[in-house]
Design an enzyme around this catalytic site. Structure first.
Site, mmCIF file in Angstrom:
data_model
loop_
_atom_site.group_PDB
_atom_site.id
_atom_site.type_symbol
_atom_site.label_atom_id
_atom_site.label_comp_id
_atom_site.label_asym_id
_atom_site.label_seq_id
_atom_site.Cartn_x
_atom_site.Cartn_y
_atom_site.Cartn_z
ATOM 1 C CG ASP A 176 -2.454 3.810 -2.741
ATOM 2 O OD1 ASP A 176 -2.502 3.348 -3.894
ATOM 3 O OD2 ASP A 176 -3.471 4.067 -2.061
ATOM 4 C CG ASP B 39 -4.892 4.547 -7.435
ATOM 5 O OD1 ASP B 39 -5.653 3.582 -7.634
ATOM 6 O OD2 ASP B 39 -4.297 4.732 -6.349
#
Length: 162
Positions: free
Chosen positions: A123, A141
């Site tokens: 991330d 995401d």
């Protein structure tokens, strides 16, 4: 047979591949140019902050003993295959549904790639307002969220006339 596939939602597989390429390459660039934990301001409300997520969305399952990696891999595969079957049964003209499903599959496969290759999901997008920070996320995401919104909106619009 090619004509049959092109008349179904599987015509949208190109979008899955685009998302997968964007996700894998963006994560590669972050890993190559940032140290784990390093953060650089992009605009006044977004940083690129390289972090590892061993769980699911919002770090759900993150503090487990490692079983979550393979559990989440299985979930990603099951969801991806299920949505591909749905796309196969949809006409290619059902654009918003097929785009939404393709975006979810692309995102699921992007995070699946990370779990298999690195044991964690990479991330790096850190969105914040003042001192409040949304949990870090990535292209995969974002794709999953946008795809879900498209499906909900299309379904809502379809039933709003009932």
């Amino acid at each position: 047979m090619n004509k049959l596939l092109m008349s179904t939602g599987l015509r949208w597989i190109w979008l899955i591949l685009v998302i997968l390429v964007l996700d894998i390459n963006s994560k590669y660039l972050i890993m190559k140019h940032y140290s784990l934990g390093e953060s650089i301001s992009i605009v006044s409300f977004v940083n690129f902050t390289y972090v590892h997520n061993s769980g699911a969305a919002f770090g759900f399952f993150a503090n487990k003993d490692g079983w979550q990696r393979w559990f989440l891999c299985i979930i990603s595969v099951v969801i991806s295959v299920s949505l591909l079957v749905i796309m196969y049964n949809l006409k290619h003209q059902e654009r918003l549904f097929n785009m939404g499903y393709a975006m979810i599959i692309g995102g699921a496969l992007g995070n699946l790639f990370d779990r298999i290759m690195y044991g964690v999901v990479i991330d790096f997008i850190d969105f914040y307002i003042g001192n409040w920070h949304y949990p870090n996320f990535n292209v995969a995401d974002s794709s999953i969220c946008i795809g879900t919104i498209l499906i909900i909106l299309k379904d809502f619009c379809r039933h709003s006339g009932d």
